[in-house]
Write a protein that holds these residues in place. Sequence first.
Motif, PDB file in Angstrom:
ATOM      1  N   GLU A  11      -1.376   6.033   8.312  1.00 25.50           N
ATOM      2  CA  GLU A  11      -0.825   7.363   8.582  1.00 25.50           C
ATOM      3  C   GLU A  11       0.574   7.475   7.970  1.00 25.50           C
ATOM      4  O   GLU A  11       0.897   8.467   7.290  1.00 25.50           O
ATOM      5  CB  GLU A  11      -0.754   7.616  10.082  1.00 25.50           C
ATOM      6  CG  GLU A  11      -0.147   8.977  10.431  1.00 25.50           C
ATOM      7  CD  GLU A  11      -0.089   9.229  11.932  1.00 25.50           C
ATOM      8  OE1 GLU A  11       0.144  10.397  12.313  1.00 25.50           O
ATOM      9  OE2 GLU A  11      -0.264   8.281  12.719  1.00 25.50           O
ATOM     10  N   LEU A  12       1.399   6.462   8.201  1.00 29.18           N
ATOM     11  CA  LEU A  12       2.747   6.458   7.641  1.00 29.18           C
ATOM     12  C   LEU A  12       2.709   6.460   6.118  1.00 29.18           C
ATOM     13  O   LEU A  12       3.457   7.211   5.465  1.00 29.18           O
ATOM     14  CB  LEU A  12       3.502   5.227   8.150  1.00 29.18           C
ATOM     15  CG  LEU A  12       4.892   4.977   7.552  1.00 29.18           C
ATOM     16  CD1 LEU A  12       5.827   6.152   7.832  1.00 29.18           C
ATOM     17  CD2 LEU A  12       5.473   3.674   8.107  1.00 29.18           C
ATOM     18  N   ALA A  13       1.834   5.623   5.549  1.00 28.99           N
ATOM     19  CA  ALA A  13       1.751   5.538   4.090  1.00 28.99           C
ATOM     20  C   ALA A  13       1.349   6.882   3.485  1.00 28.99           C
ATOM     21  O   ALA A  13       1.944   7.347   2.507  1.00 28.99           O
ATOM     22  CB  ALA A  13       0.752   4.459   3.682  1.00 28.99           C
ATOM     23  N   THR A  14       0.341   7.516   4.075  1.00 32.62           N
ATOM     24  CA  THR A  14      -0.157   8.777   3.524  1.00 32.62           C
ATOM     25  C   THR A  14       0.871   9.881   3.666  1.00 32.62           C
ATOM     26  O   THR A  14       1.104  10.664   2.732  1.00 32.62           O
ATOM     27  CB  THR A  14      -1.469   9.169   4.221  1.00 32.62           C
ATOM     28  OG1 THR A  14      -2.431   8.112   4.058  1.00 32.62           O
ATOM     29  CG2 THR A  14      -2.035  10.462   3.644  1.00 32.62           C
ATOM     30  N   HIS A  56       4.599  12.688  -3.244  1.00 27.05           N
ATOM     31  CA  HIS A  56       4.756  12.017  -4.538  1.00 27.05           C
ATOM     32  C   HIS A  56       3.420  11.733  -5.227  1.00 27.05           C
ATOM     33  O   HIS A  56       3.409  11.175  -6.326  1.00 27.05           O
ATOM     34  CB  HIS A  56       5.526  10.713  -4.350  1.00 27.05           C
ATOM     35  CG  HIS A  56       6.796  10.875  -3.570  1.00 27.05           C
ATOM     36  ND1 HIS A  56       7.900  11.527  -4.083  1.00 27.05           N
ATOM     37  CD2 HIS A  56       7.102  10.506  -2.291  1.00 27.05           C
ATOM     38  CE1 HIS A  56       8.857  11.543  -3.151  1.00 27.05           C
ATOM     39  NE2 HIS A  56       8.403  10.930  -2.070  1.00 27.05           N
ATOM     40  N   LEU A  57       2.329  12.096  -4.578  1.00 31.11           N
ATOM     41  CA  LEU A  57       1.015  11.873  -5.176  1.00 31.11           C
ATOM     42  C   LEU A  57       0.742  12.956  -6.212  1.00 31.11           C
ATOM     43  O   LEU A  57       0.724  14.143  -5.901  1.00 31.11           O
ATOM     44  CB  LEU A  57      -0.074  11.873  -4.097  1.00 31.11           C
ATOM     45  CG  LEU A  57      -0.069  10.666  -3.148  1.00 31.11           C
ATOM     46  CD1 LEU A  57      -1.024  10.890  -1.976  1.00 31.11           C
ATOM     47  CD2 LEU A  57      -0.450   9.389  -3.889  1.00 31.11           C
ATOM     48  N   GLU A 107       0.627   2.107  -2.172  1.00 37.89           N
ATOM     49  CA  GLU A 107       1.481   1.721  -3.294  1.00 37.89           C
ATOM     50  C   GLU A 107       2.522   2.789  -3.604  1.00 37.89           C
ATOM     51  O   GLU A 107       3.681   2.468  -3.904  1.00 37.89           O
ATOM     52  CB  GLU A 107       0.620   1.446  -4.525  1.00 37.89           C
ATOM     53  CG  GLU A 107      -0.224   0.173  -4.393  1.00 37.89           C
ATOM     54  CD  GLU A 107      -1.074  -0.086  -5.611  1.00 37.89           C
ATOM     55  OE1 GLU A 107      -1.205   0.833  -6.453  1.00 37.89           O
ATOM     56  OE2 GLU A 107      -1.624  -1.206  -5.717  1.00 37.89           O
ATOM     57  N   VAL A 108       2.150   4.041  -3.505  1.00 37.96           N
ATOM     58  CA  VAL A 108       3.095   5.123  -3.807  1.00 37.96           C
ATOM     59  C   VAL A 108       4.175   5.207  -2.719  1.00 37.96           C
ATOM     60  O   VAL A 108       5.324   5.560  -3.004  1.00 37.96           O
ATOM     61  CB  VAL A 108       2.347   6.463  -3.954  1.00 37.96           C
ATOM     62  CG1 VAL A 108       3.329   7.641  -4.059  1.00 37.96           C
ATOM     63  CG2 VAL A 108       1.446   6.432  -5.189  1.00 37.96           C
TER      64      VAL A 108
END
Length: 215
Positions: free
Chosen positions: A97-100, A106-107, A147-148
């Motif tokens: 959730e945090l990553a997304t 920035h995606l 990764e992003v």
Amino acid sequence: MPVPTSDAAAPRTSLREQVFARLRAAIVDGTLEPGERLHDAELCRWLGVSRTPVREAIARLELAGLVVVKPGSSTVVSPLDQRAARDAAEVAAAMHELATRSAAPHLTEQHLQAMTAANGRFERALARADVDAAVTADDAFHRIPVEVAVNQALGDTLEQVTPLLRRMERTRFASLTGRASVAQHTRIVELVAAGDADAAGREARANWLTLTWEN
């Protein structure tokens, strides 16, 4: 099943990491089965390495919950533990959730196309009951936001808990229950494209929590 008898040696670069990664993969993909007893000598022959990197890898696998070590007695592959998997799923869900949410602004379109392509591979793998391909495609989908996001602590945490989940997911992806993830993946991409980072994060969390609901 017995430890493979291949004499192939592990690459000498980053030997500790290579040995750890190969043993972890063998446990996750079921080559080394739950409850199987591990013998240093057999593992050394299989991997083509000395005892030291094997023992170091075993220690790390114990910390990751993938083996059980009884000092002076035995080392066995951990049984599939539903409670441990649920705990790991809750941590992984929070991290994804945090990553997304962090990555969403920035995606790029290229990132979203790569996620969509990975989801397509995932769907096709499920349709033909190819569990290995399904896990690989699912990894590819979720790896992009991670990764992003560029958060080392987040990545380290996922590195710790994901192997436990992948053992469970192999059972899930072999059944029809894994197919709900295809729609969830699609929804994540749509929400990111719409600029709704918070909703995309919540959907990613829900996707990982399906492990706690279905097992």
